[in-house]
Design an enzyme around this catalytic site. Structure first.
Site, mmCIF file in Angstrom:
data_model
loop_
_atom_site.group_PDB
_atom_site.id
_atom_site.type_symbol
_atom_site.label_atom_id
_atom_site.label_comp_id
_atom_site.label_asym_id
_atom_site.label_seq_id
_atom_site.Cartn_x
_atom_site.Cartn_y
_atom_site.Cartn_z
ATOM 1 N N GLU A 62 2.076 -3.695 8.076
ATOM 2 C CA GLU A 62 0.931 -3.547 7.157
ATOM 3 C C GLU A 62 -0.304 -4.329 7.583
ATOM 4 O O GLU A 62 -1.419 -3.831 7.454
ATOM 5 C CB GLU A 62 1.339 -3.979 5.744
ATOM 6 C CG GLU A 62 0.195 -3.868 4.735
ATOM 7 C CD GLU A 62 0.624 -4.041 3.289
ATOM 8 O OE1 GLU A 62 1.781 -4.443 3.038
ATOM 9 O OE2 GLU A 62 -0.214 -3.758 2.398
ATOM 10 N N ASP A 81 5.980 -6.981 0.156
ATOM 11 C CA ASP A 81 5.758 -5.817 -0.710
ATOM 12 C C ASP A 81 5.774 -6.329 -2.149
ATOM 13 O O ASP A 81 6.703 -7.010 -2.559
ATOM 14 C CB ASP A 81 6.845 -4.774 -0.480
ATOM 15 C CG ASP A 81 6.517 -3.483 -1.194
ATOM 16 O OD1 ASP A 81 5.419 -2.936 -0.944
ATOM 17 O OD2 ASP A 81 7.322 -3.039 -2.029
ATOM 18 N N ASP A 207 5.703 0.584 2.927
ATOM 19 C CA ASP A 207 6.162 0.321 1.550
ATOM 20 C C ASP A 207 7.555 0.893 1.291
ATOM 21 O O ASP A 207 8.342 0.321 0.535
ATOM 22 C CB ASP A 207 5.202 0.979 0.546
ATOM 23 C CG ASP A 207 3.814 0.357 0.514
ATOM 24 O OD1 ASP A 207 2.834 1.118 0.384
ATOM 25 O OD2 ASP A 207 3.720 -0.883 0.596
HETATM 26 C C1 LIP Z 1 2.487 -2.074 -3.383
HETATM 27 C C2 LIP Z 1 3.636 -1.140 -3.648
HETATM 28 C C3 LIP Z 1 3.632 -0.691 -5.109
HETATM 29 C C4 LIP Z 1 2.347 0.024 -5.414
HETATM 30 C C5 LIP Z 1 1.171 -0.903 -5.171
HETATM 31 C C6 LIP Z 1 1.164 -1.414 -3.728
HETATM 32 P P1 LIP Z 1 1.884 -3.856 -1.488
HETATM 33 O O1 LIP Z 1 2.512 -2.447 -2.010
HETATM 34 O O2 LIP Z 1 4.832 -1.795 -3.363
HETATM 35 O O3 LIP Z 1 4.707 0.173 -5.373
HETATM 36 O O4 LIP Z 1 2.350 0.455 -6.759
HETATM 37 O O5 LIP Z 1 -0.028 -0.199 -5.421
HETATM 38 O O6 LIP Z 1 0.952 -0.332 -2.851
HETATM 39 O O7 LIP Z 1 0.402 -3.617 -1.414
HETATM 40 O O8 LIP Z 1 2.227 -4.917 -2.451
HETATM 41 O O9 LIP Z 1 2.504 -4.048 -0.123
#
Ligand code: LIP
Length: 255
Positions: A62, A81, A207
């Site tokens: 990421e 995440d 993700d």
């Molecule tokens: C998150 C995801 C989550 C989504 C958030 C975001 P991050 O990833 O795990 O499901 O609703 O908008 O994308 O940004 O925490 O890696």
């Protein structure tokens, strides 16, 4: 391979946990899209610890490796995440690693060091949380289901209004909805059968890569919008659920 990945994730997890309990330097990648120094530092630890895979696999991560380099095999890394949860002290955040050959999930490792929950799966070998075998839900009616979902950061910039219409339809036709904030852990909680289904739009491959293998190996049906198994990680939609309720849930989402 799985045990080496697990070891690397445990090492990086120590740094995530230290960060969870520390003051953070929070930057904005978007209006509500946060990043901290810990996202970058945890990713650096993972890339270093997993460097033994670099001759055979692309790394897609990421914070520093968003693009593929052309190998068919790839390791997808989300260093934290649930970053918003991490920043706010809500204990639903994790490291996610998914290993793929093209679009075939070979292995998944998702670790929440705050709650000490290690999820692992290898293709054809089942899925486990802290050594305990996971079994997905066997529900057959959506009205009996607890569903998880999430929302793209763009929603704060007026994008995804149709997502709110879908949310209302799912809410009216299921037992309830939870928005816990980590796609990787939502998929793992579907693998546990805690959630009878999880869907989300506009996610990134890192993700979902690890959690999708874990959910599938636990018996969830994991698809994209067309309902066929092993969704394209770059498709902007995923649904993982009890196989018996998948078609009904997909119908509610697509209506
Ligand atoms: C998150 C995801 C989550 C989504 C958030 C975001 P991050 O990833 O795990 O499901 O609703 O908008 O994308 O940004 O925490 O890696």
């Amino acid at each position: 391979m799985l045990s080496k990945i697990e070891k690397a994730v445990l090492k990086a997890g120590k740094h995530l946990l230290e960060g969870f309990n520390s003051r953070k330097q929070v930057s904005l990648k978007g209006k509500i899209d946060l990043v901290t120094q810990y996202d970058v530092e945890v990713e650096k630890i993972l890339l270093n610890e997993l460097s033994f895979m670099s001759c055979e696999y692309d790394f897609v991560a990421e914070e520093t490796h968003k693009e593929r380099a052309g190998k068919n095999k790839a390791v997808y890394i989300d260093p934290i995440d649930g970053t918003t949860n991490f920043v706010h002290g809500f204990p639903f955040c994790c490291i996610s690693v998914g290993v793929y050959n093209g679009n075939e999930g070979l292995a998944g490792v998702v670790y929440n060091p705050v709650m000490n929950e290690m999820f692992i799966a290898e293709k054809g070998q089942g899925a486990f949380m802290n050594g305990e075998r996971l079994r997905a839900s066997d529900k057959h009616k959506s009205i009996d289901c607890l569903i998880a979902t999430g929302f793209p950061y763009g929603i704060a910039e007026g994008q995804g209004n149709n997502i709110l219409d879908i949310l209302a339809r799912v809410l009216k036709n299921t037992r309830g909805i939870r928005r816990a904030g980590s796609a990787a852990l939502d998929l793992c909680y579907a693998a546990r059968g805690v959630f009878d289904g999880y869907y989300e739009f506009n996610l990134s491959p890192w993700d979902i890569a690890g959690g999708a293998v874990i959910a599938s190996e636990a018996g969830c049906l994991v698809t994209g919008m067309d309902g066929t198994e092993s969704p394209d990680l770059y498709e902007k939609f995923i649904l993982a659920s009890s196989p018996g309720v998948h078609a009904e849930l997909l119908g509610l989402i697509k209506k």
